[in-house]
Write a protein that holds these residues in place. Structure first.
Motif, PDB file in Angstrom:
ATOM      1  N   LYS A 115      -7.980   3.063  20.171  1.00  0.00           N
ATOM      2  CA  LYS A 115      -6.842   3.813  19.637  1.00  0.00           C
ATOM      3  C   LYS A 115      -5.763   2.854  19.157  1.00  0.00           C
ATOM      4  O   LYS A 115      -5.286   2.014  19.907  1.00  0.00           O
ATOM      5  N   GLN A 116      -5.369   2.992  17.893  1.00  0.00           N
ATOM      6  CA  GLN A 116      -4.282   2.192  17.337  1.00  0.00           C
ATOM      7  C   GLN A 116      -2.962   2.949  17.338  1.00  0.00           C
ATOM      8  O   GLN A 116      -1.899   2.349  17.437  1.00  0.00           O
ATOM      9  N   HIS A 153      -7.561  -5.701   6.127  1.00  0.00           N
ATOM     10  CA  HIS A 153      -6.169  -5.816   6.566  1.00  0.00           C
ATOM     11  C   HIS A 153      -5.280  -4.690   6.041  1.00  0.00           C
ATOM     12  O   HIS A 153      -4.414  -4.194   6.765  1.00  0.00           O
ATOM     13  N   ASP A 154      -5.468  -4.293   4.781  1.00  0.00           N
ATOM     14  CA  ASP A 154      -4.538  -3.382   4.115  1.00  0.00           C
ATOM     15  C   ASP A 154      -5.070  -1.953   4.124  1.00  0.00           C
ATOM     16  O   ASP A 154      -6.121  -1.666   3.535  1.00  0.00           O
ATOM     17  N   GLY A 155      -4.318  -1.069   4.792  1.00  0.00           N
ATOM     18  CA  GLY A 155      -4.738   0.319   4.897  1.00  0.00           C
ATOM     19  C   GLY A 155      -3.588   1.277   4.702  1.00  0.00           C
ATOM     20  O   GLY A 155      -2.413   0.924   4.847  1.00  0.00           O
ATOM     21  N   HIS A 182      -0.767  -3.813   7.228  1.00  0.00           N
ATOM     22  CA  HIS A 182      -1.242  -5.020   6.549  1.00  0.00           C
ATOM     23  C   HIS A 182      -1.827  -6.011   7.554  1.00  0.00           C
ATOM     24  O   HIS A 182      -1.998  -7.188   7.238  1.00  0.00           O
ATOM     25  N   ASP A 183      -2.130  -5.494   8.749  1.00  0.00           N
ATOM     26  CA  ASP A 183      -2.731  -6.343   9.776  1.00  0.00           C
ATOM     27  C   ASP A 183      -3.921  -5.650  10.440  1.00  0.00           C
ATOM     28  O   ASP A 183      -4.170  -5.821  11.628  1.00  0.00           O
ATOM     29  N   THR A 212      -0.303  -2.794  13.597  1.00  0.00           N
ATOM     30  CA  THR A 212       0.985  -2.119  13.440  1.00  0.00           C
ATOM     31  C   THR A 212       0.921  -1.229  12.208  1.00  0.00           C
ATOM     32  O   THR A 212       0.276  -1.569  11.211  1.00  0.00           O
ATOM     33  N   TRP A 213       1.594  -0.079  12.295  1.00  0.00           N
ATOM     34  CA  TRP A 213       1.672   0.864  11.186  1.00  0.00           C
ATOM     35  C   TRP A 213       3.139   1.179  10.916  1.00  0.00           C
ATOM     36  O   TRP A 213       3.910   1.399  11.854  1.00  0.00           O
ATOM     37  N   ALA A 214       3.526   1.201   9.646  1.00  0.00           N
ATOM     38  CA  ALA A 214       4.909   1.489   9.268  1.00  0.00           C
ATOM     39  C   ALA A 214       4.946   2.679   8.320  1.00  0.00           C
ATOM     40  O   ALA A 214       4.076   2.827   7.451  1.00  0.00           O
TER      41      ALA A 214
END
Length: 323
Positions: free
Chosen positions: A119-120, A139-141, A154-155, A159-161
Motif C-alpha cells: 500500500k502506497q 518513476h512518473d505516474g 515522480h518517485d 510520495t504522491w502530490a
C-alpha cells in the motif's frame, strides 16, 4: 476503468457486506483489511484488466486481484493484497512493475508482476475514489478520480502530490469527475471527464487544457490508437475521435444507447465494451462500426485481446467468454 455506475454498485455491495459481517468497526476499517481468498474468484465483479508482459492482471471488488499466465484460460488470486477496498484500475510499465487504484483513494504497487502488493496510499477520512492510473515509466505516474482529484508521483509512488487543475471554460470550480487517464505515442497525456470534456497535457502533467469534444455526457474511457487517433467514449454509447491531437473531434455513430465503459486497441482496430453486453468493433480507421450485444446483457467493464485475436471480456459478473 471508468465505470461510475458499475463502481457505485460495487461500493454498495461492499457496504452491504460489511453490514452483514460480524466484525466491529466502520466500512473504512473493513476496507483497510487484507483481501480474502475467494472460492468463486472468476465470478467476482471485475472493473479493469491489463497485461504485465504476457500475464493478465484483473482487479475488482473486495480487493480482488486475479492473475492469468495462460492467456485467460485459468486465473488465480494474487498472494498478498493489503486491502479489501474496491479496486477500479490497474496499470503496468513492464512485466514486473504495476500499480492499482480504487476506493478510499487507495494506491497499491507491485514489483513482482502482481503476486504481492504493498500500500502506497489510502485516505479513509474521506471516500474520494480514484478511477484510473497511468505510469509512463517506473518513476512518473498519475492517478485521477472523483471531484477532479489528480495525484502525481515522480518517485515510483513513494510520495504522491495533488495537482490543482485550472477552472473549466465558462467558469465554475474544477470539480469534474476524472474517469480515465491515457497517453499517446508522442507523450501527451489525456484524461476523459464529465460533460464531454477531455483534459490534455503536453508537459508531463504540469499544465492542463480542456478540450471540447462536442458531447455533453460523461466520457468514461479513452485510448490512443496505433494510427495516431484519439478515441473517447461514454454515456449512452457516445464515441468521439480526433486525428489532430484533440484540436477537433468528430462523432463515431455506433447507433446504440448502451453506455461505453472501456476502449482498447485490437491490432490496428478498436474495441469498445459497455453496459447491456455492448461490444463495438472497428477494424481500422474509416471502417464501419460493428455493433453487437451479448444475450446475457452483462455490464462489461474491460476487454483484452488474446493470442488468437479474440476478446477476453471482464464484467460485473467476472470473466466472460468472448463474444
Amino acid at each position: 476503468m471508468i465505470k461510475t455506475f458499475v463502481t457505485s454498485i460495487a461500493l454498495c455491495i461492499a457496504t452491504a457486506a460489511f453490514a452483514q459481517a460480524p466484525s466491529e468497526g466502520t466500512v473504512a476499517t473493513w476496507a483497510a483489511k487484507p483481501a480474502h481468498t475467494w472460492s468463486a474468484q472468476t465470478h467476482m465483479m471485475l472493473l479493469d484488466a491489463t497485461r504485465a508482459g504476457k500475464r493478465i492482471v484483473a482487479v475488482g471488488e473486495h480487493g480482488i486481484v486475479l492473475l492469468s499466465d495462460d492467456d485467460g484460460k485459468t486465473y488465480r488470486q494474487a498472494r498478498t493484497v493489503p486491502v479489501s477496498a474496491t479496486l477500479s484500475a490497474v496499470t503496468f510499465t513492464d512485466d514486473r512493475h504495476g500499480w492499482i487504484v480504487g476506493q478510499w483513494g487507495v494506491i497499491l504497487a507491485t514489483n513482482d508482476g502482481g503476486e504481492t502488493w504493498s500500500k502506497q496510499r489510502m485516505d479513509t477520512a474521506v471516500d474520494q475514489p480514484l478511477f484510473s492510473v497511468l505510469f509512463t515509466n517506473d518513476h512518473d505516474g498519475i492517478a485521477v478520480g472523483l471531484w477532479s482529484l489528480m495525484l502525481q508521483t515522480h518517485d515510483g509512488g513513494k510520495t504522491w502530490a495533488r495537482t490543482t487543475l485550472p477552472k473549466p471554460p465558462g467558469g465554475g470550480k474544477a470539480d469534474r469527475n476524472l474517469y480515465h487517464v491515457f497517453a499517446d505515442r508522442q507523450g501527451a497525456l489525456y484524461v476523459s471527464a464529465e460533460q464531454g470534456a477531455v483534459l490534455k497535457s503536453t508537459d508531463g502533467g504540469v499544465n492542463w487544457d480542456y478540450l471540447a469534444t462536442g458531447g455533453k455526457g460523461s466520457l468514461w474511457s479513452g485510448v490512443a490508437m496505433p494510427d495516431g487517433r484519439i478515441v473517447v467514449g461514454g454515456l449512452l454509447g457516445s464515441l468521439f475521435q480526433s486525428s489532430d491531437g484533440g484540436a477537433t473531434w468528430r462523432p463515431l455513430k455506433a447507433e446504440t444507447k448502451s453506455s461505453v465503459t472501456s476502449l482498447a486497441t485490437a491490432g490496428k482496430g478498436l474495441i469498445a465494451v459497455g453496459l447491456d453486453g455492448l461490444v463495438v468493433k472497428q477494424r481500422e480507421d474509416g471502417a464501419p462500426l460493428e455493433v453487437a450485444q451479448r444475450p446475457d446483457r452483462a455490464a462489461l467493464t474491460a476487454a483484452l485481446i488474446d493470442a488468437t485475436g479474440r476478446p477476453i471480456l471482464f464484467s460485473n459478473e467476472g470473466v466472460l467468454a468472448g463474444l
